[in-house]
Scaffold this active site. Sequence first.
Site, PDB file in Angstrom:
ATOM      1  N   PRO A  85       0.818  -1.224   0.000  1.00  0.00           N
ATOM      2  CA  PRO A  85       0.000   0.000   0.000  1.00  0.00           C
ATOM      3  C   PRO A  85       0.847   1.267   0.000  1.00  0.00           C
ATOM      4  O   PRO A  85       0.318   2.355  -0.199  1.00  0.00           O
ATOM      5  CB  PRO A  85      -0.802  -0.117   1.302  1.00  0.00           C
ATOM      6  CG  PRO A  85       0.006  -1.006   2.190  1.00  0.00           C
ATOM      7  CD  PRO A  85       0.808  -1.919   1.299  1.00  0.00           C
ATOM      8  N   GLU A 117       1.827  -5.421   5.555  1.00  0.00           N
ATOM      9  CA  GLU A 117       1.800  -4.524   6.715  1.00  0.00           C
ATOM     10  C   GLU A 117       3.175  -3.994   7.061  1.00  0.00           C
ATOM     11  O   GLU A 117       3.317  -3.083   7.861  1.00  0.00           O
ATOM     12  CB  GLU A 117       1.209  -5.280   7.921  1.00  0.00           C
ATOM     13  CG  GLU A 117      -0.284  -5.459   7.776  1.00  0.00           C
ATOM     14  CD  GLU A 117      -0.855  -6.516   8.684  1.00  0.00           C
ATOM     15  OE1 GLU A 117      -0.177  -6.871   9.678  1.00  0.00           O
ATOM     16  OE2 GLU A 117      -1.961  -7.002   8.376  1.00  0.00           O
ATOM     17  N   ASP A 144       9.338  -2.185  -8.276  1.00  0.00           N
ATOM     18  CA  ASP A 144      10.392  -3.192  -8.440  1.00  0.00           C
ATOM     19  C   ASP A 144      10.797  -3.792  -7.090  1.00  0.00           C
ATOM     20  O   ASP A 144      11.185  -4.957  -7.016  1.00  0.00           O
ATOM     21  CB  ASP A 144      11.619  -2.556  -9.115  1.00  0.00           C
ATOM     22  CG  ASP A 144      11.303  -2.146 -10.551  1.00  0.00           C
ATOM     23  OD1 ASP A 144      10.327  -2.675 -11.113  1.00  0.00           O
ATOM     24  OD2 ASP A 144      12.019  -1.292 -11.095  1.00  0.00           O
ATOM     25  N   GLY A 145      10.709  -2.984  -6.035  1.00  0.00           N
ATOM     26  CA  GLY A 145      11.069  -3.472  -4.691  1.00  0.00           C
ATOM     27  C   GLY A 145      10.104  -4.563  -4.239  1.00  0.00           C
ATOM     28  O   GLY A 145      10.497  -5.563  -3.636  1.00  0.00           O
ATOM     29  N   GLY A 186       4.432   1.282  -8.582  1.00  0.00           N
ATOM     30  CA  GLY A 186       5.650   1.704  -7.891  1.00  0.00           C
ATOM     31  C   GLY A 186       6.180   3.003  -8.441  1.00  0.00           C
ATOM     32  O   GLY A 186       5.450   3.745  -9.112  1.00  0.00           O
ATOM     33  N   ARG A 251      12.059   9.495   0.520  1.00  0.00           N
ATOM     34  CA  ARG A 251      10.880   8.731   0.085  1.00  0.00           C
ATOM     35  C   ARG A 251       9.605   9.562   0.117  1.00  0.00           C
ATOM     36  O   ARG A 251       8.693   9.347  -0.678  1.00  0.00           O
ATOM     37  CB  ARG A 251      10.698   7.503   0.978  1.00  0.00           C
ATOM     38  CG  ARG A 251      11.364   6.307   0.387  1.00  0.00           C
ATOM     39  CD  ARG A 251      10.816   4.996   0.842  1.00  0.00           C
ATOM     40  NE  ARG A 251      11.360   3.962  -0.043  1.00  0.00           N
ATOM     41  CZ  ARG A 251      10.724   3.498  -1.098  1.00  0.00           C
ATOM     42  NH1 ARG A 251       9.517   3.896  -1.392  1.00  0.00           N
ATOM     43  NH2 ARG A 251      11.282   2.597  -1.871  1.00  0.00           N
ATOM     44  N   ARG A 257      11.582  11.620  -6.137  1.00  0.00           N
ATOM     45  CA  ARG A 257      12.861  11.555  -5.412  1.00  0.00           C
ATOM     46  C   ARG A 257      14.002  11.142  -6.344  1.00  0.00           C
ATOM     47  O   ARG A 257      15.135  11.573  -6.168  1.00  0.00           O
ATOM     48  CB  ARG A 257      12.765  10.589  -4.214  1.00  0.00           C
ATOM     49  CG  ARG A 257      12.643   9.111  -4.574  1.00  0.00           C
ATOM     50  CD  ARG A 257      12.299   8.288  -3.335  1.00  0.00           C
ATOM     51  NE  ARG A 257      12.241   6.847  -3.569  1.00  0.00           N
ATOM     52  CZ  ARG A 257      11.190   6.208  -4.074  1.00  0.00           C
ATOM     53  NH1 ARG A 257      10.109   6.882  -4.421  1.00  0.00           N
ATOM     54  NH2 ARG A 257      11.217   4.896  -4.231  1.00  0.00           N
ATOM     55  N   GLY A 447      16.708  -1.768  -7.149  1.00  0.00           N
ATOM     56  CA  GLY A 447      16.103  -0.741  -6.312  1.00  0.00           C
ATOM     57  C   GLY A 447      16.327  -0.942  -4.825  1.00  0.00           C
ATOM     58  O   GLY A 447      15.807  -0.172  -4.017  1.00  0.00           O
ATOM     59  N   GLU A 448      17.076  -1.976  -4.421  1.00  0.00           N
ATOM     60  CA  GLU A 448      17.404  -2.175  -3.006  1.00  0.00           C
ATOM     61  C   GLU A 448      18.911  -1.979  -2.853  1.00  0.00           C
ATOM     62  O   GLU A 448      19.685  -2.365  -3.730  1.00  0.00           O
ATOM     63  CB  GLU A 448      17.029  -3.590  -2.549  1.00  0.00           C
ATOM     64  CG  GLU A 448      15.581  -3.961  -2.769  1.00  0.00           C
ATOM     65  CD  GLU A 448      14.603  -3.108  -1.987  1.00  0.00           C
ATOM     66  OE1 GLU A 448      14.767  -2.976  -0.756  1.00  0.00           O
ATOM     67  OE2 GLU A 448      13.681  -2.547  -2.605  1.00  0.00           O
TER      68      GLU A 448
HETATM   69  C1  LIG Z   1      19.795  14.007 -18.106  1.00  0.00           C
HETATM   70  C2  LIG Z   1      18.844  12.926 -18.383  1.00  0.00           C
HETATM   71  C3  LIG Z   1      19.150  11.753 -17.582  1.00  0.00           C
HETATM   72  C4  LIG Z   1      18.115  10.702 -17.758  1.00  0.00           C
HETATM   73  C5  LIG Z   1      18.577   9.428 -17.166  1.00  0.00           C
HETATM   74  C6  LIG Z   1      17.443   8.502 -17.036  1.00  0.00           C
HETATM   75  C7  LIG Z   1      17.935   7.140 -16.823  1.00  0.00           C
HETATM   76  C8  LIG Z   1      16.893   6.301 -16.194  1.00  0.00           C
HETATM   77  C9  LIG Z   1      17.295   4.866 -16.204  1.00  0.00           C
HETATM   78  C10 LIG Z   1      16.601   4.163 -15.150  1.00  0.00           C
HETATM   79  C11 LIG Z   1      16.979   2.733 -15.085  1.00  0.00           C
HETATM   80  C12 LIG Z   1      16.155   2.147 -14.050  1.00  0.00           C
HETATM   81  C13 LIG Z   1      16.507   0.762 -13.713  1.00  0.00           C
HETATM   82  C14 LIG Z   1      15.554   0.311 -12.648  1.00  0.00           C
HETATM   83  C15 LIG Z   1      15.724   0.545 -11.390  1.00  0.00           C
HETATM   84  C16 LIG Z   1      14.667   0.231 -10.386  1.00  0.00           C
HETATM   85  O1  LIG Z   1      14.731  -1.112 -10.023  1.00  0.00           O
HETATM   86  C17 LIG Z   1      14.861   1.087  -9.168  1.00  0.00           C
HETATM   87  C18 LIG Z   1      13.775   0.821  -8.121  1.00  0.00           C
HETATM   88  O2  LIG Z   1      12.513   0.999  -8.659  1.00  0.00           O
HETATM   89  P1  LIG Z   1      11.204   1.124  -7.711  1.00  0.00           P
HETATM   90  O3  LIG Z   1      11.218   0.001  -6.740  1.00  0.00           O
HETATM   91  O4  LIG Z   1      10.009   1.065  -8.619  1.00  0.00           O
HETATM   92  O5  LIG Z   1      11.326   2.426  -7.005  1.00  0.00           O
HETATM   93  N1  LIG Z   1      14.815   2.474  -9.545  1.00  0.00           N
HETATM   94  C19 LIG Z   1      15.894   3.246  -9.544  1.00  0.00           C
HETATM   95  O6  LIG Z   1      16.953   2.849  -9.139  1.00  0.00           O
HETATM   96  C20 LIG Z   1      15.707   4.669 -10.026  1.00  0.00           C
HETATM   97  C21 LIG Z   1      16.799   5.115 -10.933  1.00  0.00           C
HETATM   98  C22 LIG Z   1      16.480   6.490 -11.430  1.00  0.00           C
HETATM   99  C23 LIG Z   1      17.683   7.161 -11.966  1.00  0.00           C
HETATM  100  C24 LIG Z   1      17.418   8.572 -12.380  1.00  0.00           C
HETATM  101  N1  LIG Z   2       3.474  -2.531   4.097  1.00  0.00           N
HETATM  102  C1  LIG Z   2       4.702  -2.076   3.856  1.00  0.00           C
HETATM  103  N2  LIG Z   2       5.236  -1.097   4.634  1.00  0.00           N
HETATM  104  C2  LIG Z   2       6.460  -0.595   4.374  1.00  0.00           C
HETATM  105  N3  LIG Z   2       7.268  -1.025   3.376  1.00  0.00           N
HETATM  106  C3  LIG Z   2       6.784  -1.989   2.567  1.00  0.00           C
HETATM  107  C4  LIG Z   2       5.496  -2.566   2.770  1.00  0.00           C
HETATM  108  N4  LIG Z   2       5.290  -3.500   1.811  1.00  0.00           N
HETATM  109  C5  LIG Z   2       6.416  -3.530   1.055  1.00  0.00           C
HETATM  110  N5  LIG Z   2       7.311  -2.621   1.503  1.00  0.00           N
HETATM  111  C6  LIG Z   2       8.644  -2.289   0.963  1.00  0.00           C
HETATM  112  O1  LIG Z   2       8.521  -1.049   0.258  1.00  0.00           O
HETATM  113  C7  LIG Z   2       9.644  -0.906  -0.605  1.00  0.00           C
HETATM  114  C8  LIG Z   2       9.276  -0.174  -1.854  1.00  0.00           C
HETATM  115  O2  LIG Z   2       8.282  -0.859  -2.501  1.00  0.00           O
HETATM  116  P1  LIG Z   2       7.920  -0.693  -4.022  1.00  0.00           P
HETATM  117  O3  LIG Z   2       6.608  -1.390  -4.180  1.00  0.00           O
HETATM  118  O4  LIG Z   2       9.018  -1.137  -4.866  1.00  0.00           O
HETATM  119  O5  LIG Z   2       7.693   0.860  -4.211  1.00  0.00           O
HETATM  120  P2  LIG Z   2       8.615   1.977  -4.908  1.00  0.00           P
HETATM  121  O6  LIG Z   2       8.598   1.667  -6.361  1.00  0.00           O
HETATM  122  O7  LIG Z   2       7.927   3.263  -4.596  1.00  0.00           O
HETATM  123  O8  LIG Z   2       9.985   1.886  -4.339  1.00  0.00           O
HETATM  124  C9  LIG Z   2      10.141  -2.311  -0.871  1.00  0.00           C
HETATM  125  O9  LIG Z   2      11.445  -2.399  -0.391  1.00  0.00           O
HETATM  126  C10 LIG Z   2       9.204  -3.219  -0.076  1.00  0.00           C
HETATM  127  O10 LIG Z   2       9.937  -4.243   0.556  1.00  0.00           O
END
Ligand SMILES: CCCCCCCCCCCCC/C=C/[C@@H](O)[C@H](COP(=O)(O)O)NC(=O)CCCCC
Ligand SMILES: Nc1ncnc2c1ncn2[C@@H]1O[C@H](COP(=O)(O)OP(=O)(O)O)[C@@H](O)[C@H]1O
Length: 486
Positions: A85, A117, A144-145, A186, A251, A257, A447-448
């Site tokens: 959530p 939770e 992705d997390g 996400g 966050r 962010r 993403g971790e």
């Molecule tokens: C000047 C222009 C620069 C533009 C650069 C854009 C490049 C973006 C590439 C992103 C690759 C992302 C690979 C995926 C990463 C995700 O696993 C990770 C976590 O995602 P989530 O759990 O949904 O939050 N995301 C990132 O690490 C964000 C990278 C963003 C970098 C700008």
């Molecule tokens: N109920 C929860 N409370 C807090 N963190 C959580 C919960 N469920 C999952 N998470 C954690 O939240 C983090 C981010 O989740 P994700 O779905 O990838 O969102 P985002 O893309 O915004 O990073 C993950 O590391 C996951 O383990």
Amino acid sequence: IISVREEEEENGSRQRDDGSWKKIREREGKDLLYVERCQQHRWRCAEVTFTCSDEAVCQHWVSSIREQLASNTSRPKHLLVYINPYGGKRQGKRIYEQKVAPLFTQAGISTSVIVTEYANHARDHLKMEAELKKFDGVVCVGGDGMFSEIIHGLIWRTQIDCGVDPNSPEEALSPCSLRIGIIPAGSTDCICFATVGTNDPVTSALHIIVGDSQPLDVCSVHHNNMFLRYSVSLLGYGFYGDVLSDSERKRWMGPARYDFSGLKMFLTHHYYEGTVSYLPARGIIGTPRDATRVKTVLAAVTSKVKSVCLGFFHPESSGEWRTIRGKFLAINAASMSCACPRSPKGLSPAAHLADGTTDLILVRKCSRFNFLRHLLRHTSKDDQFDLTFVEVHRVRRFRFMPRHCQSDSDLELDLHENSKRQIFSQICKDHPACGCAPAYSSWNCDGEILTHTAIDVRVHCQLIKLFARGIEELPVFEDLTNPCAI
Ligand SMILES: CCCCCCCCCCCCC/C=C/[C@@H](O)[C@H](COP(=O)(O)O)NC(=O)CCCCC
Ligand SMILES: Nc1ncnc2c1ncn2[C@@H]1O[C@H](COP(=O)(O)OP(=O)(O)O)[C@@H](O)[C@H]1O
Ligand SMILES: [Ca+2]
């Protein structure tokens, strides 16, 4: 076809005895719900109403369609759903309830839903509690997390059930039989975007309903033979590691962010010294410099690819390890294209989803201007690797050792030094003008943040399967019906 539905009567009163066939046809049509392709890889649920003057014929059609759908074993009937959530813009629960659940109901899929939770709730539930035999697949609603939590739970559970040691870096891991669906909710949604072509919840729900299947490679990450994590998309040290560490403290900003921290880390321009060793992939189809993206047709040859990956000529033993020492702005291992809305082609546009390899991209120390050129290519059609300070290798394994990393016996001393360095690194990161380079970055693992910098990575070919089909390059009928196209 998603389902066939008997149309409700408009005013609730049946008038079968009024003799008017027209009226009955209008009121007793059968709605066929089906998938319609829209722009940019999106799918939508469309509806067409069929009418028939002969009720018996009509019922025959309805029951035939229902029987066919029910006997289709690739379509899931029971799903275990985990919702984060708090992912992304905190809309996971709403997205599932409003956009996805009604479609599952329509398709006759029963669900068991768990709203998490706490972090790792889904992972631990899958590891220890979930009655997996009851389900045909697992669905995660989040980013992705959240997906990472699911694969950690599922892979672990599968290894334990199969008597495989999940901690050993040399074990051949057993593939997971349950498919995983991702409802994107996400911040980056890279895994969904790179495997479906869009981060749209309805599209993902429809891929789940029609029972698509896409195998996916998984990297295991170890430190000194100790298991750390699995990765399916990006393992990034330097730039992407720093962006992630910085963004975790923000966050509250939501997905923005990453833009804030991305800009900050671009201006900071830290480089890191270390040694990368890798085992080049041999006997594979394509190279990371191929102009084309991963194509659907590749999904059809995955079994062939797999035989190359795992076959008689054991590729892991056929190659020689190579070593590169240097100063790097970024070390990225892309096991899939890593396409996402910020980078529609991704970090490695030609990376394959299921070929048992990862694309190792080394961005050497260069000027800010040049690094910007490289980053901008993530967003354009230009060849990302056609720059003198960027190199890419398709590999099966790789290792990274930061320059200052010492042997185990020095670890205590190192820890002490590290904590001092980290304080200074933090100061330097917060004051880019200082010019003093920090010794360590951290790894962004899907993403971790990883707790260790010296890592050993191995690709496991097709360890998991998604409810997806890879990215469809052409409108699907174009090459089948048009002889000129063939
Ligand atoms: C000047 C222009 C620069 C533009 C650069 C854009 C490049 C973006 C590439 C992103 C690759 C992302 C690979 C995926 C990463 C995700 O696993 C990770 C976590 O995602 P989530 O759990 O949904 O939050 N995301 C990132 O690490 C964000 C990278 C963003 C970098 C700008
Ligand atoms: N109920 C929860 N409370 C807090 N963190 C959580 C919960 N469920 C999952 N998470 C954690 O939240 C983090 C981010 O989740 P994700 O779905 O990838 O969102 P985002 O893309 O915004 O990073 C993950 O590391 C996951 O383990
Ligand atoms: Ca791959």
